[in-house]
Design an enzyme around this catalytic site. Structure first.
Site, mmCIF file in Angstrom:
data_model
loop_
_atom_site.group_PDB
_atom_site.id
_atom_site.type_symbol
_atom_site.label_atom_id
_atom_site.label_comp_id
_atom_site.label_asym_id
_atom_site.label_seq_id
_atom_site.Cartn_x
_atom_site.Cartn_y
_atom_site.Cartn_z
ATOM 1 N N GLU A 110 -1.639 5.061 5.288
ATOM 2 C CA GLU A 110 -0.453 5.207 4.445
ATOM 3 C C GLU A 110 0.716 5.779 5.246
ATOM 4 O O GLU A 110 1.865 5.332 5.104
ATOM 5 C CB GLU A 110 -0.763 6.101 3.245
ATOM 6 C CG GLU A 110 -1.698 5.478 2.223
ATOM 7 C CD GLU A 110 -1.167 4.194 1.629
ATOM 8 O OE1 GLU A 110 0.072 4.063 1.466
ATOM 9 O OE2 GLU A 110 -1.984 3.300 1.332
ATOM 10 N N HIS A 159 7.074 -1.095 3.070
ATOM 11 C CA HIS A 159 5.816 -0.345 3.205
ATOM 12 C C HIS A 159 4.629 -1.261 2.935
ATOM 13 O O HIS A 159 3.649 -1.282 3.703
ATOM 14 C CB HIS A 159 5.835 0.830 2.228
ATOM 15 C CG HIS A 159 4.515 1.521 2.070
ATOM 16 N ND1 HIS A 159 4.231 2.748 2.636
ATOM 17 C CD2 HIS A 159 3.389 1.165 1.381
ATOM 18 C CE1 HIS A 159 3.005 3.109 2.318
ATOM 19 N NE2 HIS A 159 2.472 2.169 1.553
ATOM 20 N N GLU A 160 4.684 -2.013 1.848
ATOM 21 C CA GLU A 160 3.567 -2.874 1.484
ATOM 22 C C GLU A 160 3.375 -4.010 2.486
ATOM 23 O O GLU A 160 2.243 -4.386 2.808
ATOM 24 C CB GLU A 160 3.771 -3.443 0.068
ATOM 25 C CG GLU A 160 3.818 -2.392 -1.034
ATOM 26 C CD GLU A 160 2.565 -1.531 -1.086
ATOM 27 O OE1 GLU A 160 1.496 -1.994 -0.622
ATOM 28 O OE2 GLU A 160 2.652 -0.394 -1.568
ATOM 29 N N HIS A 182 1.319 -2.977 5.405
ATOM 30 C CA HIS A 182 -0.118 -3.056 5.144
ATOM 31 C C HIS A 182 -0.639 -4.468 5.417
ATOM 32 O O HIS A 182 -1.705 -4.650 5.997
ATOM 33 C CB HIS A 182 -0.416 -2.686 3.684
ATOM 34 C CG HIS A 182 -0.410 -1.218 3.403
ATOM 35 N ND1 HIS A 182 -1.149 -0.308 4.130
ATOM 36 C CD2 HIS A 182 0.234 -0.486 2.437
ATOM 37 C CE1 HIS A 182 -0.968 0.912 3.640
ATOM 38 N NE2 HIS A 182 -0.128 0.828 2.618
#
Length: 319
Positions: free
Chosen positions: A222, A145-146, A149
């Protein structure tokens, strides 16, 4: 970034593009109002805009340094955290992206964040509280997930999105000082509203609209990171489990510790908020229910239904 690995969502992309367009139009409209109000003083407009853009640039350029200091985190080498580095190495190879720096924040707050002005200057940081609570698969899901980003340059996107609000906020403060020190502007003798009053009202309205649009964009980013990370690992159930654990365990963190970390909420995978709903217009993140619903749909796409029972909060991690 490997376009075949970080799957894009056309619907989310369209909504994010629309929000960015609205923010851009808002900034253009606000500048037009300033030009109309201070037509005889273009230098003042340039000063406000220049300072505002300078603040935006400074925040973006030093985002990694500010975030690491805010969390009292330190960068770790492969020798200091071999398992953590190994997971990030594997994910970066899958995503075909540069490996970011790796950091650890020594706090019981279970969370993670990624920041930096570019993929080559990024840092991905996890807390010891997260490593202690999550399994190896769950940690991998959070890191995916990070990394999404980082790959999608979300820090740059959100910094640009905040430009209108920052400039409007500065104009609001300038208008307040102008009113305090008697600045009435060119309309003072014509019976019209003082220029500073007009600027104050317009600036406040611009700031409010920008605030809500930026929060909306943040929630979309997100969801996009959840989706991209889940497809990268092929294990949406691991991310669903991690989000459930983190959200549940944050409720047990003392309020003093939560307040000290709230400046980082926009960066965290889950905000450091306890005892309140995230289903609000001011939230930086979508609700847990919305995120789990999306992950369930991804599981259906992959033919891997989410497990009915999530691991209980407090289960020891394997990293």
């Amino acid at each position: 970034m490997a376009h075949t690995r970080f799957i894009k969502d056309t619907g989310l992309t369209a909504r994010m593009t629309l929000v960015m367009f609205l923010l851009g139009a808002l900034l253009v409209g606000f500048v037009a109002v300033l030009l109309a109000a201070f037509g005889n003083s273009p230098g003042l407009i340039l000063l406000i805009g220049g300072i505002g853009l300078g603040v935006v640039w400074f925040q973006w350029y030093n985002s990694d340094t500010f975030a690491m200091k805010a969390m009292r985190a330190r960068e770790v080498t492969p020798e200091q955290a071999p398992e953590l580095h190994a997971v990030i190495d594997r994910l970066c190879a899958l995503a075909d992206m540069p490996k970011p720096r790796v950091g650890i924040a020594y706090t019981d707050l279970p969370n993670a964040f990624a920041t930096g002005r570019s993929p080559n200057r990024a840092v991905v940081c996890v807390t010891t509280g997260l490593l202690d609570r999550l399994s190896a698969e769950e940690v991998e899901a959070v890191l995916a997930h990070e990394l999404s980003h980082v790959a999608h340059r979300d820090v740059l996107v959100m910094t640009l999105a905040s430009s209108a609000g920052i400039i409007a906020g500065m104009a609001t403060r300038g208008a307040q000082y102008g009113a305090i020190f008697g600045g009435r502007g060119r309309d003072s003798n014509s019976g019209g509203a003082p220029v500073w009053l007009v600027v104050l009202v317009v600036s406040m309205v611009t700031y409010a609209i920008s605030f809500f649009l930026t929060r909306l964009l943040s929630r979309y980013r997100e969801l996009c990171a959840d989706r991209s990370g889940a497809f990268l690992t092929g294990k949406p159930s691991a991310l669903a489990s991690a989000l459930t654990k983190i959200t549940g365990d944050i409720a047990s963190i003392p309020n003093k510790d939560l307040r000290s970390a709230q400046s980082m909420n926009a960066f965290f995978i889950t905000p450091a908020i306890s005892g309140m709903s995230l289903k609000t217009l001011t939230s930086t993140h979508p609700s847990l229910e919305q995120r789990l619903e999306q992950l369930a749909k991804i599981s259906a796409e992959l033919g891997r239904p989410l497990d009915g029972g999530f691991p209980q909060p407090g289960q020891p991690g394997q990293l």
